[in-house]
Design an enzyme around this catalytic site. Sequence first.
Site, PDB file in Angstrom:
ATOM      1  CG  HIS A 138      22.354  -4.242 -12.315  1.00  0.00           C
ATOM      2  ND1 HIS A 138      23.628  -4.644 -12.683  1.00  0.00           N
ATOM      3  CD2 HIS A 138      21.822  -5.273 -11.623  1.00  0.00           C
ATOM      4  CE1 HIS A 138      23.837  -5.875 -12.243  1.00  0.00           C
ATOM      5  NE2 HIS A 138      22.766  -6.281 -11.595  1.00  0.00           N
ATOM      6  CG  HIS A 184      29.008  -7.248  -7.625  1.00  0.00           C
ATOM      7  ND1 HIS A 184      29.571  -7.446  -8.867  1.00  0.00           N
ATOM      8  CD2 HIS A 184      27.821  -7.897  -7.655  1.00  0.00           C
ATOM      9  CE1 HIS A 184      28.769  -8.177  -9.602  1.00  0.00           C
ATOM     10  NE2 HIS A 184      27.701  -8.468  -8.891  1.00  0.00           N
TER      11      HIS A 184
END
Length: 586
Positions: A138, A184
Site C-alpha cells: 500500500h 500521497h
Amino acid sequence: MSSTMRSRSWLRSRILRESRRPFRFQICCCRRDFYFREVRPPSDVQLLFGQYSENGTMTIEHLRRFLVEYQKLKDATREDAMSILHSLRHHIMYRKELNVDHFFRYLLSDHNPPMAPSLGVHHDMNAPLAHYYMYTGHNSYLTGNQLSSDSSSEPIIKALKKGVRVIELDLWPDSGGNKVKVSHGNTLTSPVDLNRCLSATRDYAFIASEFPVVITFEDHLTPRLQAKVAKMVTKTFESKLHQPGTDQLAEFPSPESLKKKILISTKPPKEHLERQSSMEKEYDSAQSEELSDKEGSDQDDEEKNVFPEYKHLIAIRAGKPKGRLTNSLRIDTSKVRRLSLSEQELEEISQKHGQDLVRFTQKNLLRIYPKGTRFDSSNYDPLLGWMHGAQMVAFNMQGYGKYLWIMEGMFKANGRCGYVKKPDFLLDKDHIFDPAKPLPVKTNLKVTVYLGEGWHLDFKATHFDQFSPPDFFVRVGIAGVPDDTVMKRTEAMEDDWTPVWNEEFEFPLRVPELAILRIEALEFDTTRHHDFGGQMCVPVSELRTGIRAVPLHGRKGIKYPSVKLLMRFEFEEPDSEVENEVENDS
C-alpha cells in the site's frame, strides 16, 4: 608476565579451545567477568540419540533413519545424511559418525530449519488469479509515515526484492498540470517522478519471483495526462506489459500464464470522469468557456482519442463501492473486476454478509487497504480479509510490527513466490464457506520450546541489562481465524544467555490452512516493557515436524546471524469427542 596477564592468556586459550569443541559451553557476560556453564542437550535429544545410535555412535544409516522416521523426511537418502556430516566437518574431522554433541549441534544448526528450503513453488499455479492470495503493498512509494515522509523508488525496489507482487502508485498532476507525479495527495509527502517508479518496477519485478507483478494506479489525472501515462508505461515495459485486448474478461488468467508479465490495474477512464471532484468540474467548465467553439470541438476529439490508449493498458478493471456496500458484491457472470474496500468497510460488511464476500472473491479480486487514520504507516489484522477470500490485503511496508510479521510469514509459503493458493473451502461454489459458523478442530499442533542460544554473539553484553545476563522468555501462538488465535508463554529464565525452558504447548486448529505460527523472544522487565529479543512467523501449512532450529529475526524482518530456538513440532488428530461436541453446538 604478571599473574593477571597469565590469567587472561589462559582464558583466551580456554575460549579458543572450547569454540572448537562440540556444543557444550556458552560464554556469558556479567559486567567485566566471563564465566562458562556447561550446556547439555535436552533429555529428549539424548533419548533420541540413544534410540538412533549404537554404543554412543550415530552412523550415516542411523542418521538417515532418524530423518525418515522422526523428522518425517520420507525421501531422505544416505546422500542427505552425508551432507549433514559434511556440514559438521569442522567438528568431526574425518570421522563418518556422530556423537551426541555432534547430533545436538546439527539439530541447532541452519541445516535443520522449520521450513523445507528446497520445497520451492509447489502450489498449482494454473488457476485464475482470483484463486490466490497476492503479496500486496500500500502506498508503495512512501519511505515512512503517511503525512510527511519522502516519496521514492527505493521502497518499491525493497518490496519487490522481498517478493511483493502488487505495487500501488498514486498519480497526480504537478502544479502546472502538465506532468505526472507520484505522491500521497493532500499531504506534505514529497513527490517522486513516475518514470523512476516504473523503471524500478521493470528492473526489479522478477528478481525474487518470476510470477506476475500488478501495479495498481490510484489516478487523479485528466485524460490528457492519462494518455501520457499510457505512453510512459508502454515504452518502459514493452513486451513485459500484459494487455488482454478486451475489457470483458470472463475469467482472470493464471499466474503461470503471466510469468514475467506486468499488469496494470485501475478504474477505467469513464469512471474517472464520473468521479471527478466538483472543483475539477468547475475548473474544466471555466476553461471550456474561455475556448472558442472550434477549440472546444478539437479538445473533445482529442479526449476521445486518448481514451483507448489508457483504457487498453488496463488488465484488471478496478472500482470502489457506490451506494450500498452489498451492491458492490453483485456477481457479473460476463466479466471479472477488482473491488477495493477499506479495512472499516470490510469489518462492516463481513458481519452480516461474510458468505457474499466469499462468493465474490471466488471469481473477482478484492483489495483491502488500511484506514486513512493510520498516519504512522501501521497495519491491521490481515486474517479477516484472508478468511473472506480477499486476494489483495494491502499493507504499509514502511515500518514493522506483529501484523507485518504475520504478512511476511504467510508469504514464506509456496517458495516465497508472492502467490499462495487459497484453501479449497474458499473456492467451493456448491458450499459457500461461512466465516461466522463455528468449526470443528481439524488438527492439534504441539509445540515444545527447548532452549535458545546466540544472543551473546549478536548483542552487546549490556544490551538487555546493564549489570546481569538477560531473563529471556518466549511467546508462542497462532495467528489465524478468531477461534484459532491465541498466544502463550514460557517462564522467564533468570540471568542466562542460553536459557532452557523445556515447556510444551498445544494448539487446537480449526483452519490450519490459514494459521500462522508466531514465535517471539522477549527479555523480562519488571515494568512489563519487555525488551525485544527476536521473532519468527511460519505458515503452519509448511511447518516441518520433528525437532527444528528456528532462526529469529529482528523487528524489520532481517534474520539474526546466530540467534535460534530449539523447538519440536508435532501434529495430532483431534479428540473425536471434542470434535463431535463442536459439530453438535454448531
